[in-house]
Design an enzyme around this catalytic site. Structure first.
Site, PDB file in Angstrom:
ATOM      1  N   ASP A 224       0.849  -1.186   0.000  1.00  0.00           N
ATOM      2  CA  ASP A 224       0.000   0.000   0.000  1.00  0.00           C
ATOM      3  C   ASP A 224       0.887   1.239   0.000  1.00  0.00           C
ATOM      4  O   ASP A 224       2.009   1.220   0.513  1.00  0.00           O
ATOM      5  CB  ASP A 224      -0.884   0.022   1.248  1.00  0.00           C
ATOM      6  N   ASP A 263      -1.877  -2.942  -4.637  1.00  0.00           N
ATOM      7  CA  ASP A 263      -2.724  -3.269  -3.497  1.00  0.00           C
ATOM      8  C   ASP A 263      -3.550  -2.022  -3.194  1.00  0.00           C
ATOM      9  O   ASP A 263      -4.218  -1.484  -4.080  1.00  0.00           O
ATOM     10  CB  ASP A 263      -1.860  -3.723  -2.318  1.00  0.00           C
ATOM     11  N   ASP A 267      -4.293   1.971   4.096  1.00  0.00           N
ATOM     12  CA  ASP A 267      -4.913   1.000   4.994  1.00  0.00           C
ATOM     13  C   ASP A 267      -4.749   1.488   6.429  1.00  0.00           C
ATOM     14  O   ASP A 267      -3.673   1.971   6.815  1.00  0.00           O
ATOM     15  CB  ASP A 267      -4.262  -0.381   4.864  1.00  0.00           C
ATOM     16  N   ARG A 322     -13.980   0.649  -2.215  1.00  0.00           N
ATOM     17  CA  ARG A 322     -13.313   0.849  -0.929  1.00  0.00           C
ATOM     18  C   ARG A 322     -12.910   2.309  -0.702  1.00  0.00           C
ATOM     19  O   ARG A 322     -11.732   2.627  -0.638  1.00  0.00           O
ATOM     20  CB  ARG A 322     -12.081  -0.055  -0.797  1.00  0.00           C
TER      21      ARG A 322
END
Length: 444
Positions: A224, A263, A267, A322
């Site tokens: 990420d 990815d 996060d 997301r």
């Protein structure tokens, strides 16, 4: 000019150009004046999170490296210098000024390849017609194509991840500062500020083929752009997260599946808490932001009561899904602008034990894309969604979702009311304000 004054001036100018109402203008100006200042400093690198500015202002607040002495202020122009500045100085507060674009993979993917690794051999060995789809690759020995891929991936992992210590501010200087191909690890620390940087998503040089993922197998990637892992009091402000030169649309296909080399962009996981993401741009990406990374009960033990995150005045543009997907956390999403493209899947993922509040946001959806898609139910968890607009009209996102997708009926009422907010704009004012104020290079 301080950040709060710039927001006020730029917002008023933009609103006037966009034909926003006098109400929007007055509220925007009031919001700029109400912000208690990026704490009294004209030096952008020493500004701190204002009071009541999202979850990161809870308790001790977020000051980053504002207290750094001159010996712990670094200006860096290379990846080696950046990592050295993170490692230097012990536990002292530090400020790291990033000048220009720093490329963490400047020598290319081949520099990470283990001796003997050959991608063509990998494809030949694990092709579904040869290997099948019933057995994963976890038992493959070290000298196999998968073993050599693992070794190559470990080299990249070691090189591109950068661990951020506590009491740190990382800030881009000017309009063109950024990190390319890097993964910022904010792991197990407190009090971090990251501002004014363009993050070009890391490209996983060595994705893994998993024949057992789905009914056709799948390529899975790591890295990420930024990970907040078990950390507290983190402020991410005026950054741009993008796939840049390597969009998924340009990726090849192997074994009939997209060769996925990305990815997430951000996060927040493993019991992280008190995070504010403000005035950022998240663009050109698929699986964008994850709050809580697993439904498993072992993970839940550390996540319950944590994962408190605020998103405000961010631009979410041309994303697939997301934005964010939430498990467990109390997540406040207000005054953001979501601009969808034709491959849009959803924005808000309602996951296990999540407590999402989504209010006063604006959505710009293309023709043929229903507002019912904004919310996606993954688990039974109530949600609050009020005062949102879609294409300029107020829409009850829960009602339209439940009417069009009755198999995923959502319950109302997340069970909490956010109090850590700056002045909230009406949704109709959000597109003009956010589109012209969010992202790297717009910090004054």
């Amino acid at each position: 000019m301080s950040t709060q004054r710039w927001h006020g001036h730029a917002t008023a100018r933009v609103a006037a150009l966009a034909g926003c109402t006098a109400l929007a203008l007055s509220l925007t100006a009031a919001g700029a004046e109400a912000r208690p200042g990026h704490h009294h400093s004209t030096d952008l690198a020493r500004q701190t999170l204002p009071a009541k500015d999202g979850w990161a202002s809870q308790g001790t607040g977020t000051t980053g490296g504002a207290a750094a002495d001159a010996a712990h202020v670094y200006t860096v122009t290379t990846w080696a210098e950046f990592k050295a500045a993170l490692a230097a100085g012990g536990d002292a507060p530090r400020i790291i000024k990033v000048k220009g674009t720093i490329d963490a993979v400047s020598e290319g993917c081949d520099a990470f390849a283990a001796p003997g690794y050959d991608f063509d051999a990998y494809l030949k060995t694990y092709a579904p017609e040869t290997w099948g789809l019933d057995t994963d690759l976890s038992a493959e020995p070290d000298d196999s194509p998968e073993g050599l891929r693992r070794a190559s991936a470990a080299r990249q992992d070691q090189s591109i991840k950068a661990n951020v210590p506590a009491d740190t501010t990382i800030i881009g200087i000017g309009k063109n500062a950024g990190l390319k191909g890097a993964s910022l690890q904010i792991k197990g620390v407190d009090n971090v500020i990251v501002r004014n940087l363009t993050f070009e998503s890391p490209v996983d040089c060595f994705p893994q083929w998993d024949p057992t993922d789905g009914d056709r197998g799948n390529w899975n990637s790591e890295y990420d752009s930024a990970v907040v892992y078990g950390s507290t009091h983190v402020w991410l402000d005026h950054n741009t997260f993008t796939d840049g030169e390597h969009p998924d649309s340009a990726a090849p296909t192997y074994f009939g599946m997209l060769y996925q080399q990305h990815d997430g962009q951000l996060d927040v996981v493993k019991g992280a808490d008190y995070v504010t993401a403000s005035w950022n741009v998240f663009t050109e990406h698929d699986k964008t932001i994850l709050i809580g990374n697993s439904d498993s009960e072992s993970t839940a033990v550390g996540d319950r009561g944590h994962l408190k995150v605020t998103f405000h005045h961010n631009l979410f543009e041309n994303l697939v899904e997301r934005a964010p997907r939430v498990r467990f956390g109390q997540v406040d999403v207000y005054n953001n602008h979501f601009v969808a493209s034709d491959d849009y899947a959803y924005s808000f993922g309602v996951g296990k034990e999540s407590a999402l509040v989504a209010e006063h946001n604006a959505f710009t959806l293309p023709a043929g894309v229903s507002a019912a898609k904004v919310l996606k139910k993954w688990s039974e968890a109530p949600v609050t969604a009020a005062h949102n607009q879609v294409n300029g009209r107020t829409v009850d996102l829960i009602a339209v979702h439940n009417a069009e997708i009755p198999g995923e009926t959502l319950q109302r009422g997340s069970g909490w009311t956010p109090t850590l907010r700056t002045t909230v704009l009406p949704a109709k004012a959000v597109p003009a304000v956010v589109d012209h104020g969010a992202g790297a290079g717009r910090l004054r």
